[in-house]
Design a protein around this motif. Structure first.
Motif, PDB file in Angstrom:
ATOM      1  N   SER A 101      -5.645  -9.909   8.766  1.00 55.46           N
ATOM      2  CA  SER A 101      -6.088  -9.337   7.487  1.00 55.46           C
ATOM      3  C   SER A 101      -6.863 -10.381   6.711  1.00 55.46           C
ATOM      4  O   SER A 101      -6.774 -11.591   7.005  1.00 55.46           O
ATOM      5  CB  SER A 101      -4.878  -8.920   6.650  1.00 55.46           C
ATOM      6  N   GLY A 102      -7.573  -9.918   5.683  1.00 52.19           N
ATOM      7  CA  GLY A 102      -8.314 -10.843   4.845  1.00 52.19           C
ATOM      8  C   GLY A 102      -7.401 -11.894   4.233  1.00 52.19           C
ATOM      9  O   GLY A 102      -7.708 -13.093   4.247  1.00 52.19           O
ATOM     10  N   ALA A 103      -6.262 -11.434   3.713  1.00 50.33           N
ATOM     11  CA  ALA A 103      -5.336 -12.362   3.052  1.00 50.33           C
ATOM     12  C   ALA A 103      -4.873 -13.452   4.015  1.00 50.33           C
ATOM     13  O   ALA A 103      -4.805 -14.635   3.655  1.00 50.33           O
ATOM     14  CB  ALA A 103      -4.141 -11.592   2.502  1.00 50.33           C
ATOM     15  N   VAL A 113      -7.551 -15.975   4.396  1.00 50.39           N
ATOM     16  CA  VAL A 113      -7.664 -16.826   3.199  1.00 50.39           C
ATOM     17  C   VAL A 113      -6.544 -17.877   3.213  1.00 50.39           C
ATOM     18  O   VAL A 113      -6.771 -19.059   2.935  1.00 50.39           O
ATOM     19  CB  VAL A 113      -7.619 -15.974   1.904  1.00 50.39           C
ATOM     20  N   PHE A 153     -10.621 -11.931  -6.292  1.00 51.71           N
ATOM     21  CA  PHE A 153      -9.575 -11.263  -5.504  1.00 51.71           C
ATOM     22  C   PHE A 153      -9.617 -11.850  -4.105  1.00 51.71           C
ATOM     23  O   PHE A 153     -10.631 -11.773  -3.416  1.00 51.71           O
ATOM     24  CB  PHE A 153      -9.781  -9.744  -5.436  1.00 51.71           C
ATOM     25  N   HIS A 154      -8.485 -12.438  -3.698  1.00 48.02           N
ATOM     26  CA  HIS A 154      -8.452 -13.056  -2.374  1.00 48.02           C
ATOM     27  C   HIS A 154      -7.333 -12.489  -1.496  1.00 48.02           C
ATOM     28  O   HIS A 154      -7.125 -12.987  -0.388  1.00 48.02           O
ATOM     29  CB  HIS A 154      -8.298 -14.566  -2.494  1.00 48.02           C
ATOM     30  N   GLY A 155      -6.577 -11.494  -1.994  1.00 48.04           N
ATOM     31  CA  GLY A 155      -5.535 -10.909  -1.155  1.00 48.04           C
ATOM     32  C   GLY A 155      -4.184 -10.931  -1.841  1.00 48.04           C
ATOM     33  O   GLY A 155      -4.051 -11.390  -2.976  1.00 48.04           O
ATOM     34  N   GLU A 174     -15.960 -16.064  -4.046  1.00 45.59           N
ATOM     35  CA  GLU A 174     -16.620 -14.930  -3.391  1.00 45.59           C
ATOM     36  C   GLU A 174     -18.099 -15.017  -3.760  1.00 45.59           C
ATOM     37  O   GLU A 174     -18.431 -15.040  -4.940  1.00 45.59           O
ATOM     38  CB  GLU A 174     -16.063 -13.609  -3.921  1.00 45.59           C
ATOM     39  N   ASP A 180     -15.319 -16.894   0.576  1.00 45.56           N
ATOM     40  CA  ASP A 180     -14.561 -15.705   0.979  1.00 45.56           C
ATOM     41  C   ASP A 180     -15.570 -14.570   1.138  1.00 45.56           C
ATOM     42  O   ASP A 180     -15.989 -13.942   0.164  1.00 45.56           O
ATOM     43  CB  ASP A 180     -13.501 -15.381  -0.085  1.00 45.56           C
ATOM     44  N   VAL A 220     -14.984 -11.883   2.890  1.00 47.19           N
ATOM     45  CA  VAL A 220     -14.231 -10.734   3.412  1.00 47.19           C
ATOM     46  C   VAL A 220     -14.949  -9.421   3.085  1.00 47.19           C
ATOM     47  O   VAL A 220     -15.077  -8.543   3.937  1.00 47.19           O
ATOM     48  CB  VAL A 220     -12.781 -10.748   2.855  1.00 47.19           C
ATOM     49  N   GLN A 221     -15.431  -9.309   1.848  1.00 49.17           N
ATOM     50  CA  GLN A 221     -16.056  -8.042   1.454  1.00 49.17           C
ATOM     51  C   GLN A 221     -17.586  -8.078   1.593  1.00 49.17           C
ATOM     52  O   GLN A 221     -18.239  -7.053   1.722  1.00 49.17           O
ATOM     53  CB  GLN A 221     -15.675  -7.698   0.004  1.00 49.17           C
ATOM     54  N   LYS A 236     -12.438  -7.328   6.935  1.00 47.16           N
ATOM     55  CA  LYS A 236     -13.013  -6.005   6.654  1.00 47.16           C
ATOM     56  C   LYS A 236     -14.010  -5.524   7.712  1.00 47.16           C
ATOM     57  O   LYS A 236     -13.608  -5.019   8.747  1.00 47.16           O
ATOM     58  CB  LYS A 236     -13.626  -5.989   5.255  1.00 47.16           C
TER      59      LYS A 236
HETATM   60  N1  PLP Z   1     -10.820 -11.365  -0.021  1.00 47.99           N
HETATM   61  C1  PLP Z   1     -11.644 -10.433  -0.534  1.00 47.99           C
HETATM   62  C2  PLP Z   1     -12.952 -10.861  -1.135  1.00 47.99           C
HETATM   63  C3  PLP Z   1     -11.291  -9.079  -0.509  1.00 47.99           C
HETATM   64  O1  PLP Z   1     -12.121  -8.161  -1.029  1.00 47.99           O
HETATM   65  C4  PLP Z   1     -10.053  -8.711   0.066  1.00 47.99           C
HETATM   66  C5  PLP Z   1      -9.629  -7.295   0.082  1.00 47.99           C
HETATM   67  O2  PLP Z   1     -10.126  -6.450  -0.600  1.00 47.99           O
HETATM   68  C6  PLP Z   1      -9.229  -9.723   0.584  1.00 47.99           C
HETATM   69  C7  PLP Z   1      -9.649 -11.029   0.530  1.00 47.99           C
HETATM   70  C8  PLP Z   1      -7.906  -9.381   1.195  1.00 47.99           C
HETATM   71  O3  PLP Z   1      -8.099  -8.682   2.381  1.00 47.99           O
HETATM   72  P1  PLP Z   1      -6.916  -7.838   3.016  1.00 47.99           P
HETATM   73  O4  PLP Z   1      -6.676  -6.659   2.128  1.00 47.99           O
HETATM   74  O5  PLP Z   1      -7.425  -7.452   4.366  1.00 47.99           O
HETATM   75  O6  PLP Z   1      -5.741  -8.749   3.089  1.00 47.99           O
END
Ligand code: PLP
Length: 435
Positions: free
Chosen positions: A106-108, A111, A134-136, A209, A242, A244-245, A271
């Protein structure tokens, strides 16, 4: 049946988990999903910015099926080719010197891995993150997250030695400035943190981000991002992007960092990486990665063979089907229509973004954030067959994120619905909702 599933879900699934709609979907193809009752919707939420190349892309499905017939799990006991092929693909598309990877789910988790890598390599404790980030949702990630206080409530104390600076949110500048005339007070704030609160030599990482996602689809000025790169290099701090998005074509480039002309030390991906199969990754140069000693980090499920095969197919489809080009080209028309809608509709305060990562910020007649207008527009869009979701600390930004291979016709239909929804919201409705 729809009610049945939703009712049953609500009985069985924790209320902590929020759902954006009450739709029950039985299949998705490309930019469309279909409910159990056969109603079709344009999905411009992409499962929260994940199905970047649409639902069930045939090449991704075929790659996953093929892998599933052969090997499903390894748990770090033996090598397999799908993880190597994916690493080679990632090495080719990630910025600069990044050539080694760690895969998780997962993203979290990615991170967390990035923070651990930065701490382990620098032997320093502190992390600088940004307000609105937002990092998780793991405790480590929550410690550096501040897009909404609900993510943090009841979880303190969190990670120590986390410092936070304002993000360059020019539409609502924390210093009341305007981009054209400001003195980059946000940059000065970061400098002051390193003068007054934590020594840069005690700082392991700056995590940011490149476009703030959950915080409101905020694109910072290039000067801000370049400053972070320069400052981190000066002090041997790991710059963690980050993505992720923002990754995998969402902004019209493989990664949003490219828009700012910078290369991070560590990149975090999730993601869109595998079109919805659970997979995340962090990447860094082998120079950095080789300082992470065996056993310093690990995983059972990370880098699952099926997810890796799906990710390789996703990257190849983006490249072979020229989706970055499609995203950039369609973005121009989308922005010009949305700008016109802003001009014609006083409830739209700002339209911003990169590629097909577009945020539309809603305001009331005094210019204050309006979650009410946002919710009304979302509701009307849904009734008319368009799925969109919101973001922003005040819940007043709509994310306009169609798949990057959306067709011009699908995009036009989505924009038509959006425009109709904007026009249908009346002043009376907004006032009644406020009263
Ligand atoms: N980092 C960013 C920039 C995100 O947008 C998200 C989720 O929306 C995450 C981390 C966390 O990802 P996850 O929900 O897959 O743990």
């Amino acid at each position: 049946m729809r009610v049945n599933i939703v009712k049953r879900a609500k009985k069985l699934l924790t209320p902590a988990l929020g759902w954006d709609t009450e739709l029950v979907i039985r299949r998705g193809r490309g930019a469309e999903v279909e409910t159990k009752t056969g109603k079709k919707y344009l999905d411009f939420s992409c499962g929260t910015a994940t199905t970047n190349i649409g639902h069930c892309h045939p090449k991704v499905v075929a790659a996953a099926k093929h892998q599933m017939n052969n090997l499903i799990h390894t748990g770090g006991v033996y090598f397999y080719d799908s993880i190597v092929k994916l690493s080679e693909e990632l090495k080719a598309i990630t910025p600069g010197a990044i050539d080694m990877f760690f895969f998780s789910n997962s993203g979290a988790e990615a991170v967390e891995g990035a923070m651990k890598l930065a701490k382990s390599v620098t032997h320093r404790p502190a992390i600088l993150s940004f307000r609105g980030a937002f990092h998780g949702r793991t405790l480590g990630c929550v410690s550096i997250t501040s897009s909404k206080v609900k993510y943090r409530k009841n979880y303190e104390p969190l990670l120590p030695s986390v410092y936070r600076a304002p993000y360059a949110y020019c539409y609502r500048c924390p210093y009341g400035q305007h981009r054209e005339s400001c003195a980059f007070e946000c940059i000065q704030f970061v400098r002051d943190i390193f003068k007054q609160e934590v020594h840069p030599e005690q700082t392991a990482a700056i995590i940011f981000e490149p476009v703030q996602g959950e915080g409101g689809y905020i694109v910072p000025p290039a000067e801000f991002v370049r400053f972070l790169r320069k400052l981190s290099l000066e002090h041997g701090i790991m710059l963690i992007a980050d993505e992720v998005q923002t990754g995998f074509g969402r902004t019209g480039k493989w990664f949003a960092c490219e828009h700012f002309g910078i290369e991070p030390d560590i990149i975090v991906m999730a993601k869109g990486i595998a079109s919805g199969f659970p997979l995340s990754a962090l990447g860094a140069s082998s120079k950095i990665m080789k300082q992470w000693t065996p056993g310093a980090h690990g995983t059972t499920f990370g880098g699952n063979p099926i997810s890796c095969a799906a990710a390789t197919a996703t990257i190849r489809a983006i490249r072979d089907e020229k989706m970055l080009e499609n995203c950039e080209a369609l973005s121009v028309g989308a922005f010009s229509r949305l700008e016109k809608m802003k001009h014609d509709n006083p409830i739209v305060g700002d339209v911003r973004g990169l590629g097909l990562m577009i945020g539309v910020e809603f305001i009331d007649k005094d210019g204050a954030p309006s979650a009410t207008a946002t919710d009304k527009v979302l509701e009307r869009c849904l009734e008319a067959g368009l799925i969109l979701i919101s973001c922003g600390t005040n819940g007043n930004v709509i994310r306009f994120i169609p798949p990057i291979n959306v067709t011009p016709d699908q995009l036009r239909r989505g924009l038509d619905i959006f425009e109709m929804a904007l026009q249908s919201v009346t002043e009376e409705e907004l006032e009644v909702a406020h009263a």
